[in-house]
Scaffold this motif. Sequence first.
Motif, PDB file in Angstrom:
ATOM      1  N   GLY A  41      -6.420  10.299   0.079  1.00  0.00           N
ATOM      2  CA  GLY A  41      -7.790  10.373   0.594  1.00  0.00           C
ATOM      3  C   GLY A  41      -7.945   9.496   1.809  1.00  0.00           C
ATOM      4  N   SER A  42      -8.980   9.766   2.617  1.00  0.00           N
ATOM      5  CA  SER A  42      -9.165   9.032   3.877  1.00  0.00           C
ATOM      6  C   SER A  42      -9.371   7.545   3.661  1.00  0.00           C
ATOM      7  CB  SER A  42     -10.357   9.622   4.642  1.00  0.00           C
ATOM      8  OG  SER A  42     -11.542   9.545   3.842  1.00  0.00           O
ATOM      9  N   ALA A  43      -9.902   7.176   2.505  1.00  0.00           N
ATOM     10  CA  ALA A  43     -10.161   5.752   2.251  1.00  0.00           C
ATOM     11  C   ALA A  43      -8.875   4.979   1.996  1.00  0.00           C
ATOM     12  CB  ALA A  43     -11.102   5.602   1.055  1.00  0.00           C
ATOM     13  N   GLU A  44      -7.812   5.699   1.661  1.00  0.00           N
ATOM     14  CA  GLU A  44      -6.545   5.032   1.357  1.00  0.00           C
ATOM     15  C   GLU A  44      -5.430   5.589   2.237  1.00  0.00           C
ATOM     16  OE1 GLU A  44      -5.842   5.532  -2.783  1.00  0.00           O
ATOM     17  OE2 GLU A  44      -7.641   4.461  -3.401  1.00  0.00           O
ATOM     18  N   SER A  45      -5.680   5.698   3.521  1.00  0.00           N
ATOM     19  CA  SER A  45      -4.707   6.314   4.432  1.00  0.00           C
ATOM     20  C   SER A  45      -3.780   5.301   5.090  1.00  0.00           C
ATOM     21  CB  SER A  45      -5.444   7.108   5.519  1.00  0.00           C
ATOM     22  OG  SER A  45      -6.253   6.233   6.299  1.00  0.00           O
ATOM     23  N   ILE A  46      -4.163   4.026   5.130  1.00  0.00           N
ATOM     24  CA  ILE A  46      -3.401   3.033   5.886  1.00  0.00           C
ATOM     25  C   ILE A  46      -2.018   2.804   5.274  1.00  0.00           C
ATOM     26  CG2 ILE A  46      -3.343   0.670   6.752  1.00  0.00           C
ATOM     27  CD1 ILE A  46      -5.450   2.486   8.041  1.00  0.00           C
ATOM     28  N   GLU A  47      -1.967   2.584   3.969  1.00  0.00           N
ATOM     29  CA  GLU A  47      -0.690   2.296   3.322  1.00  0.00           C
ATOM     30  C   GLU A  47       0.271   3.486   3.415  1.00  0.00           C
ATOM     31  OE1 GLU A  47       1.943  -0.334   1.264  1.00  0.00           O
ATOM     32  OE2 GLU A  47       0.185  -0.539   2.543  1.00  0.00           O
ATOM     33  N   PRO A  48      -0.165   4.728   3.154  1.00  0.00           N
ATOM     34  CA  PRO A  48       0.739   5.869   3.346  1.00  0.00           C
ATOM     35  C   PRO A  48       1.265   5.985   4.774  1.00  0.00           C
ATOM     36  CG  PRO A  48      -1.143   6.532   2.037  1.00  0.00           C
ATOM     37  CD  PRO A  48      -1.437   5.148   2.522  1.00  0.00           C
ATOM     38  N   ILE A  49       0.413   5.690   5.766  1.00  0.00           N
ATOM     39  CA  ILE A  49       0.856   5.758   7.166  1.00  0.00           C
ATOM     40  C   ILE A  49       1.915   4.696   7.436  1.00  0.00           C
ATOM     41  CG2 ILE A  49       0.111   5.363   9.552  1.00  0.00           C
ATOM     42  CD1 ILE A  49      -2.563   6.680   8.800  1.00  0.00           C
ATOM     43  N   ARG A  50       1.699   3.490   6.912  1.00  0.00           N
ATOM     44  CA  ARG A  50       2.666   2.404   7.121  1.00  0.00           C
ATOM     45  C   ARG A  50       4.020   2.743   6.494  1.00  0.00           C
ATOM     46  NH1 ARG A  50       4.873  -1.536   4.425  1.00  0.00           N
ATOM     47  NH2 ARG A  50       3.711  -1.066   2.519  1.00  0.00           N
ATOM     48  N   ILE A  51       3.983   3.228   5.254  1.00  0.00           N
ATOM     49  CA  ILE A  51       5.236   3.557   4.563  1.00  0.00           C
ATOM     50  C   ILE A  51       5.934   4.728   5.246  1.00  0.00           C
ATOM     51  CG2 ILE A  51       6.218   4.339   2.376  1.00  0.00           C
ATOM     52  CD1 ILE A  51       3.813   2.941   1.015  1.00  0.00           C
TER      53      ILE A  51
END
Length: 459
Positions: free
Chosen positions: A323-333
């Motif tokens: 979801g958009s609220a939890e996009s930062i960690e997936p992008i980093r990984i």
Amino acid sequence: MIEFKFTAEKTNGQIINGSLSALSAGDGKRKIQKLAEKNHLKIREVQRRATFFYKARKSNSEKPVKGEQKAYTKKEVEEALSRLGYQVLSVNKKLFDFSPKPPHSEIVTFVKISAELLDQKLSYGEILTLLINDTQNKALKETLKEINNDLKKGADSEVTFLKYQSIFGKFTAYMLGLASKSGNMAEIYKATAKFLERNQEFKKSLRSALITPMVTLFVLFLAVLFYVLYIFPETAKLFVKFKLDLPPMTAFTLDVSNFLQANPVLVAAVSIIPPVFFWRFIKTKKGEYFFDQWILKLPVIGSLIHKTIIEVFSRVFYTLYSGSAESIEPIRIAAEAAGNRYFEDKVKNVAIPLMVKKGVGITDAFEVSGVFTETALSRFHSGEETGTIRNTALQLANYYESETVYRLKNVIEMIQVTIAMVIMVVMILLTLVSAETATVSPKQPNVVEIVTSSGNNIV
């Protein structure tokens, strides 16, 4: 990972014990030292976990059994065997405690089979037990045994797998550790297997496209060098000895041969030092960053590598995004999984800060980073507007997979044709030089012919 156990003393005299893991012995000692300085501890003892060979038996009538056991001390092994009712005959520390990393294919097989068995609703403990019994590679078998033991003791799965990132690789270890917490282990294992297979397939194709031609050219270079240094001079020097005029190609080749023979140290230095220096440079952080940036700019191959990086990024992002609220960690990984330092740096240090600090959207942040293609930006923009960015990432990954596989085959064929043409040109030049030497002949002495009035010739 290497495991350490240490004993330390606090300022009040209290004795405490601790343990940690590190990639190397030096890294482990530095971590312990920093921990001691931070908490004002005095290190009393540091022990490194090692492998011990043991020989033991249940009773005098039974045949002794031999085996290996990891422990911090010889005493630990003896006590463990005694608790199991064995009579210890000998325990010796393994002198060279080194296990080669399992082949990439073994890791892929482990992940793929695990994904299939998870689909069949087997528990992860059962899966590990089955794979431990069937795995042939010793290093992987021992790793799976230790992971199984740690998980049975209630250890955190992410921490457990990251301990063995030297075996699985950082990204694979992270994904497998994360799977147990995700609630969807089968999907993450499938995505990880797909990532590993694509990575293996691309590297194999890239070796065919680059390494094989380079080896061919290197062997051709050695053959030409042998001809110029040893075979050709033996013939050409005979002409020089008799003071014969040499044709231009023969004369030039002989000059090159004489220069190479007169300056072997200089030639060796020019041939060896730059490649060695370049190799050492790209092993540094700065060099790796520079190389990863430069390789994306290579004609033809650079575009394929760039698209493959985006494919891997999109596939990992699809697996982890919820979801958009939890996009930062997936992008980093996903950026770390892409395997390119330059790409990773731009995403983590340009795109992510824009999203976190300024609230910029995913597409705009990716555009500013400058490492995404127009096609990728267009697809992410479409997914962001329609709220289907996760599925869009998968579509982009599949599209780039199909394109790069097809184009890479064409590139390999083009390179093979080019190499064949280079070999043909070199062989023609060598043939021309050899043929030219056949035209060299000694000069005839000047002959004057006089015809008398009677018709007789006088020389």
